[in-house]
Design an enzyme around this catalytic site. Structure first.
Site, PDB file in Angstrom:
ATOM      1  N   ASN A 215       0.839  -1.199   0.000  1.00  0.00           N
ATOM      2  CA  ASN A 215       0.000   0.000   0.000  1.00  0.00           C
ATOM      3  C   ASN A 215       0.872   1.246   0.000  1.00  0.00           C
ATOM      4  O   ASN A 215       2.102   1.152  -0.015  1.00  0.00           O
ATOM      5  CB  ASN A 215      -0.949  -0.025   1.211  1.00  0.00           C
ATOM      6  CG  ASN A 215      -0.163  -0.101   2.504  1.00  0.00           C
ATOM      7  OD1 ASN A 215       0.605   0.786   2.833  1.00  0.00           O
ATOM      8  ND2 ASN A 215      -0.333  -1.204   3.226  1.00  0.00           N
ATOM      9  N   ASP A 284      -4.269  -6.244   5.172  1.00  0.00           N
ATOM     10  CA  ASP A 284      -5.300  -7.057   5.808  1.00  0.00           C
ATOM     11  C   ASP A 284      -5.269  -8.500   5.300  1.00  0.00           C
ATOM     12  O   ASP A 284      -5.649  -9.415   6.017  1.00  0.00           O
ATOM     13  CB  ASP A 284      -6.684  -6.451   5.550  1.00  0.00           C
ATOM     14  CG  ASP A 284      -6.843  -5.130   6.298  1.00  0.00           C
ATOM     15  OD1 ASP A 284      -6.322  -5.030   7.422  1.00  0.00           O
ATOM     16  OD2 ASP A 284      -7.467  -4.194   5.750  1.00  0.00           O
ATOM     17  N   LYS A 346     -11.484  -3.178  19.013  1.00  0.00           N
ATOM     18  CA  LYS A 346     -10.134  -3.703  19.297  1.00  0.00           C
ATOM     19  C   LYS A 346      -9.746  -3.479  20.759  1.00  0.00           C
ATOM     20  O   LYS A 346      -8.644  -3.818  21.156  1.00  0.00           O
ATOM     21  CB  LYS A 346      -9.108  -3.033  18.374  1.00  0.00           C
ATOM     22  CG  LYS A 346      -9.367  -3.256  16.891  1.00  0.00           C
ATOM     23  CD  LYS A 346      -8.154  -2.944  16.035  1.00  0.00           C
ATOM     24  CE  LYS A 346      -8.512  -2.934  14.561  1.00  0.00           C
ATOM     25  NZ  LYS A 346      -7.355  -3.089  13.679  1.00  0.00           N
TER      26      LYS A 346
HETATM   27  O1  C5P Z   1      -8.795  -2.279  11.188  1.00  0.00           O
HETATM   28  P1  C5P Z   1      -7.809  -1.330  10.616  1.00  0.00           P
HETATM   29  O2  C5P Z   1      -6.772  -1.984   9.751  1.00  0.00           O
HETATM   30  O3  C5P Z   1      -8.386  -0.144   9.927  1.00  0.00           O
HETATM   31  O4  C5P Z   1      -7.058  -0.765  11.929  1.00  0.00           O
HETATM   32  C1  C5P Z   1      -6.012   0.125  11.826  1.00  0.00           C
HETATM   33  C2  C5P Z   1      -5.146   0.006  13.036  1.00  0.00           C
HETATM   34  O5  C5P Z   1      -4.868  -1.360  13.331  1.00  0.00           O
HETATM   35  C3  C5P Z   1      -3.788   0.627  12.818  1.00  0.00           C
HETATM   36  O6  C5P Z   1      -3.339   1.112  14.052  1.00  0.00           O
HETATM   37  C4  C5P Z   1      -2.953  -0.534  12.325  1.00  0.00           C
HETATM   38  O7  C5P Z   1      -1.568  -0.337  12.575  1.00  0.00           O
HETATM   39  C5  C5P Z   1      -3.505  -1.685  13.137  1.00  0.00           C
HETATM   40  N1  C5P Z   1      -3.466  -2.997  12.440  1.00  0.00           N
HETATM   41  C6  C5P Z   1      -2.663  -4.011  12.914  1.00  0.00           C
HETATM   42  N2  C5P Z   1      -2.673  -5.241  12.301  1.00  0.00           N
HETATM   43  C7  C5P Z   1      -3.474  -5.448  11.236  1.00  0.00           C
HETATM   44  C8  C5P Z   1      -4.303  -4.441  10.754  1.00  0.00           C
HETATM   45  C9  C5P Z   1      -4.274  -3.206  11.365  1.00  0.00           C
HETATM   46  O8  C5P Z   1      -1.910  -3.802  13.869  1.00  0.00           O
HETATM   47  N3  C5P Z   1      -3.449  -6.638  10.653  1.00  0.00           N
END
Ligand code: C5P
Length: 408
Positions: A215, A284, A346
């Protein structure tokens, strides 16, 4: 940890005000030293300062145009007083004449330097340089006292022989001392003795040995937070995806590529951390079965099966007795709603939400954040990422201490 003197101002924007004193010639050396320490320097030259040293000298030494006029349309269009005030991480006036000290005390805004000092949120320091009688005069001393009470930092002066032939207090500090004092402005101590673990940058998810999914994250925000936390006195470990950035001074960096590598690096350290800040843009999904050989273009269409990556932040937040957790939420719409949802889902202590797109976010120099916790929202308005990182770090320190006090 010791910071090499030549790196103490890395990534800092220093706005140097030069005013009318014979010590203005020493400001030329100061610009050089500030740049050697890693700072970017812009000079605002007052009318008095320009009587002693020409703008060309400062332009050549700083590598930036010199700013002098407040109401010049062309100069204001290039970088106006408000932009300069916002650009600065610190404003240092060296030499500071008795006149500029009096004018700052009055809160004047009738020349560029005075207007910038009124408009900035950055720390302001003055390095006085004047005849010993002018320094000793009750008017100057009263002014200094008022400025100090308002949070202006006096750098010096020292005593010694003066250009006018007299001896006494009023000599400007040497350039090396001013650089050291400027670096100290950023050492807040707000996180002294704490262990802070930070993720930053994108992750790369292998498709085959030469291709990956990733990304647009530059890592800049996370690196700026790592630097600000180290300056605040924390022991900082930065787990970083691939970026083009230099490791900030005093930061321990661990390089990873994929979300799974980041997950292992973080979970292995999270229980030792007091604070965990997840600024990485973790992918993701990852390809379910990366090819061991380079995939050949033999078919018209190609499907990739993707599987979910572990949610690093959610796992750290769920650790019993785990660290204070701070997440980021980069969204293109419904910013606060999604961020609040993420905070709850979370089980985080705090979340920093930023709108991506429209010139803000991932690849931009500046950003703006809405910081949310159980008590409400704090808006950190648009600013260069380094400044925003310092404000966010101060907020994290405040909330972390408050939570710790609740548990005492
Ligand atoms: O759910 P989302 O990806 O939008 O959440 C963003 C937050 O979660 C950010 O702080 C990102 O660093 C963390 N994150 C993570 N591990 C993932 C996905 C997101 O630590 N697999």
């Amino acid at each position: 940890m010791h910071i090499p003197a030549n790196k103490s101002l890395v990534n800092k924007h220093i706005l140097l005000g030069v005013t009318g004193s014979i010590a203005a010639y020493k400001a030329a050396e100061l610009v050089r030293r500030l740049r050697e320490s890693g700072a970017e320097v812009r000079v605002v030259l007052s009318a008095g300062g320009a009587e002693f040293v020409t703008p060309l000298t400062f332009q050549a030494l700083s590598g930036n145009p010199v700013h002098s006029e407040l109401l010049d349309t062309e100069a204001e269009a290039a970088m106006g007083h408000i932009e300069l005030a916002r650009w600065a991480d610190a404003v240092v006036i060296a030499p500071a004449s008795a006149n500029v000290i009096a004018r700052l005390t009055q809160g004047r805004a009738d020349d560029l330097l005075a207007a910038v000092c009124l408009a900035t949120e950055a720390p302001v320091a003055v390095a006085p340089a004047m005849n010993q009688q002018m320094w000793a005069n009750a008017a100057t001393q009263d002014n200094l006292q008022q400025l100090r009470a308002r949070g202006v930092h006096p750098f010096g002066p020292t005593e010694g022989g003066q250009a006018c032939g007299e001896t006494g207090p009023g000599r400007m500090l040497e350039a090396a001392d001013i650089v050291r004092r400027t670096a100290e402005l950023f050492d807040t101590g707000a996180l002294a003795g704490l262990r802070v673990l930070i993720t930053a940058g994108p992750t790369q998810e292998a498709i085959d040995p030469v291709r990956y999914l990733s990304n647009r994250s530059s890592g800049r925000m996370g690196y700026a937070v790592a630097q600000a936390a180290a300056e605040a006195g924390a022991h900082v470990t930065l787990v970083s995806g691939p970026t083009a950035l230099a490791t900030p001074p005093r930061v321990e960096r661990i390089d990873v590529r994929s979300a799974e590598e980041m997950h292992a690096a973080v979970l292995g350290r999270a229980t030792d951390a007091d604070i965990f800040i997840a600024s990485a843009a973790v992918a993701d999904y990852r390809p379910a079965a990366p090819s061991e050989q380079k995939i050949k273009k033999t078919t018209d269409t190609l499907s990739l099966e993707l599987v979910r990556n572990p949610d690093i932040l959610a796992e750290v937040a769920a650790l019993p007795g785990g660290p204070f957790t701070v997440g980021f939420a980069a969204e293109t719409a419904n910013l606060l709603e999604y961020a609040r949802d993420k905070l709850a889902r979370k089980d985080l202590d705090m979340i920093a939400a930023n709108r991506v797109g429209g010139g803000l976010g991932f690849e931009a120099e500046e950003n703006a954040l809405s910081v949310i916790d159980a008590n409400g929202v704090t808006e950190l308005t648009q600013a260069p990422k380094a400044q925003l990182a310092r404000r966010l770090t101060a907020l994290i320190a405040e909330h972390f201490r408050r939570r710790s006090e609740c548990f005492l």
